[in-house]
Scaffold this active site. Structure first.
Site, PDB file in Angstrom:
ATOM      1  CD  GLU A 233     -21.800 -66.009  88.492  1.00  0.00           C
ATOM      2  OE1 GLU A 233     -22.781 -66.662  88.891  1.00  0.00           O
ATOM      3  OE2 GLU A 233     -21.870 -65.150  87.607  1.00  0.00           O
ATOM      4  CD  GLU A 242     -30.498 -70.681  93.175  1.00  0.00           C
ATOM      5  OE1 GLU A 242     -31.414 -69.993  92.692  1.00  0.00           O
ATOM      6  OE2 GLU A 242     -30.162 -71.799  92.737  1.00  0.00           O
ATOM      7  CG  ASN A 280     -25.889 -77.341  83.232  1.00  0.00           C
ATOM      8  OD1 ASN A 280     -25.510 -77.592  82.100  1.00  0.00           O
ATOM      9  ND2 ASN A 280     -26.664 -76.307  83.516  1.00  0.00           N
TER      10      ASN A 280
END
Length: 380
Positions: A233, A242, A280
Site C-alpha cells: 500500500e 495519497e 472511515n
C-alpha cells in the site's frame, strides 16, 4: 482507504483501499524524527547479562549518576518504572544518554526527566532496549558481566550483552512482539522516517490480539501478512499520504449526518493502509478514542496514530471480503483472504494478478525474515 491512482467507490459501510505499486509522484509531507513509544516495563527489575540487573550506582539520585550492571538485590536502585511516556525511570529520574550523544559507546546515566530524545526507550519483542533517536541498543560495555560495569548505547548486534528482560505492563503495549526492530528495518530498508518501529510498537496496545493470538507460527504469519499488505500500500513504507491530489475532494460523503467538518478535501488516503473517506475517519477515531473526523491530519503527523488506523482496519473491518484480515490469519484461511478483505474487488478473482503477486511476494519475503512458513492459500 484509497488508491493513489484513481477514484474508487465502495459502499459507504466498506473501506476502499489499495495502492498500485510503483507510485512515482514525490511524497508531499515528510515527517521527521522518531515518535517514540513507551518501553513496556512496569515497576520492577530489568535483568540482562549473567542474570544481573540494571542498577543506579550507589542508589544515588544525583544527576549524572552512572547506570551499571550489578547483582540483583531488590533495592530501589534497581526498581525501574515506565509512566507511559517512553521513559524508563528509577529513583524519580530518567535513564539518559550522556550529552544527548548518538555515538557508539555513549554512556547512560540518571538525569532529571526532560522529555528529550536521549531519554526515550523502546523494549522490543527481541529483548532489545532501543534508543530510537540513535537507533542503538542498551549495551553492557565490553560484554563484561562484572559488578559495576557501565552501561552504554551501541549499534544493535543481537549479542547477549544487549538482551534484557523487562517486566511487561506500565505503558500498556503487548510484550514479545514477534518482529524485532532489526527485522523491521530489514523488511523496509528504504522506509520513510515517519514510519517508526517505535510508533508501531506503541500502536499495538490498541488491538492486543494482533500478532498475539495462537501459536508462535501464527503470530509471525499474521505480523508478516499485515506488514506485507502495508508494504504494498505504501511502496515499502515510503508514502504517508495519497499521491494523486486530484482525488482529495472525492472522499467526503455529505449524506452522513456529521458531514466533513475538516473540509471537503481533508479525508484523502493516509497511513500504512491509506485510511480515507470521512466515515472511515469517524469510525476509526471512535474506535480508537481519537477525534479523526475533525483532525484527520493526525494520521499523517503522528506515527502511532497512523499505525493504529492500519491496525483498526486489519482487526475490525472485512471490506470487500467475508472476514477481517486478523481472522483470516488466526483461523488459517490464508494470506489470500487478507488481500480479498483489503482490495479484493479490484485485485482478486483474476482482476489484477500482478498486484496480488506483489503482495504475495512481500509476504513470502517477510515470513522468510521471520523464519516461518507462509502457509497455504496465498492467492485470492
Amino acid at each position: 482507504m484509497s488508491t493513489p491512482q484513481h477514484t474508487r467507490t465502495f459502499s459507504p459501510r466498506r473501506v476502499g483501499l489499495g495502492r498500485t505499486a510503483g507510485v512515482v509522484a514525490a511524497f508531499a509531507v515528510l515527517a521527521t524524527g522518531f515518535a517514540s513509544a513507551p518501553a513496556h516495563a512496569a515497576d520492577g527489575q530489568i535483568t540482562g547479562l549473567a542474570g544481573k540487573c540494571v542498577d543506579v550506582a550507589g542508589a544515588n539520585s544525583a544527576n549524572g549518576t552512572a547506570v551499571q550492571l550489578y547483582d540483583c538485590n531488590g533495592t530501589s536502585a534497581q526498581n525501574w518504572s515506565n509512566p507511559g511516556d517512553g521513559t524508563l525511570r528509577a529513583l524519580g529520574k530518567c535513564l539518559d544518554v550522556v550529552d544527548r550523544s548518538t555515538a557508539d559507546g555513549a554512556a547512560v546515566q540518571l538525569w532529571d526527566c526532560s522529555g528529550g530524545a536521549n531519554q526515550q526507550w523502546v523494549v522490543t519483542g527481541a529483548h532489545d532496549i532501543v534508543n530510537p533517536a540513535a537507533n542503538k541498543c542498551l549495551d553492557v560495555r565490553d560484554n563484561n558481566s562484572a559488578n559495576g560495569t557501565r552501561l552504554q548505547i551501541w549499534s544493535c548486534t543481537g549479542a547477549a550483552n544487549q538482551k534484557w528482560n523487562a517486566p511487561a505492563g506500565g505503558g500498556g503495549v503487548p510484550s514479545g512482539f514477534v518482529v524485532g526492530e532489526a527485522q523491521f528495518n530489514q523488511m523496509f530498508p528504504n522506509r520513510n522516517g515517519f514510519y517508526t518501529y517505535s510508533g508501531l510498537v506503541q500502536a499495538l496496545n490498541s488491538h492486543p490480539a494482533f500478532a498475539n493470538t495462537g501459536s508462535d507460527t501464527v503470530k509471525k504469519q499474521e505480523a508478516a501478512a499485515f506488514l506485507a499488505n502495508v508494504s504494498h500500500e505504501t511502496g515499502g513504507l515510503v508514502y504517508v499520504v495519497e499521491q494523486n491530489t486530484a482525488n482529495y475532494p472525492n472522499y467526503c460523503d455529505w449524506s452522513r449526518p456529521y458531514g466533513c467538518p475538516a473540509g471537503q478535501a481533508a479525508y484523502y488516503g493516509r497511513g500504512p493502509l491509506q485510511l480515507s473517506w470521512n466515515f472511515n475517519y469517524k469510525a476509526a477515531g471512535d474506535s480508537l478514542g481519537i477525534d479523526l473526523l475533525d483532525n484527520p491530519w493526525l494520521v499523517q503527523n503522528d506515527a502511532a496514530v497512523a499505525w493504529k488506523t492500519g491496525l483498526w482496519y486489519w482487526n475490525t473491518q472485512s471490506g470487500p471480503g467475508t472476514m477481517t484480515p486478523h481472522d483470516a490469519m488466526v483461523n488459517q484461511a490464508g494470506f489470500g483472504q487478507t488481500i480479498r478483505s483489503i482490495n479484493g474487488s479490484l485485485e482478486c478473482d483474476g482482476r489484477n494478478p500482478a498486484q496480488v503477486q506483489s503482495r504475495v511476494d512481500a509476504y513470502q519475503r517477510f515470513t522468510q525474515i521471520l523464519g516461518v512458513s507462509p502457509g497455504g492459500n496465498l492467492y485470492c
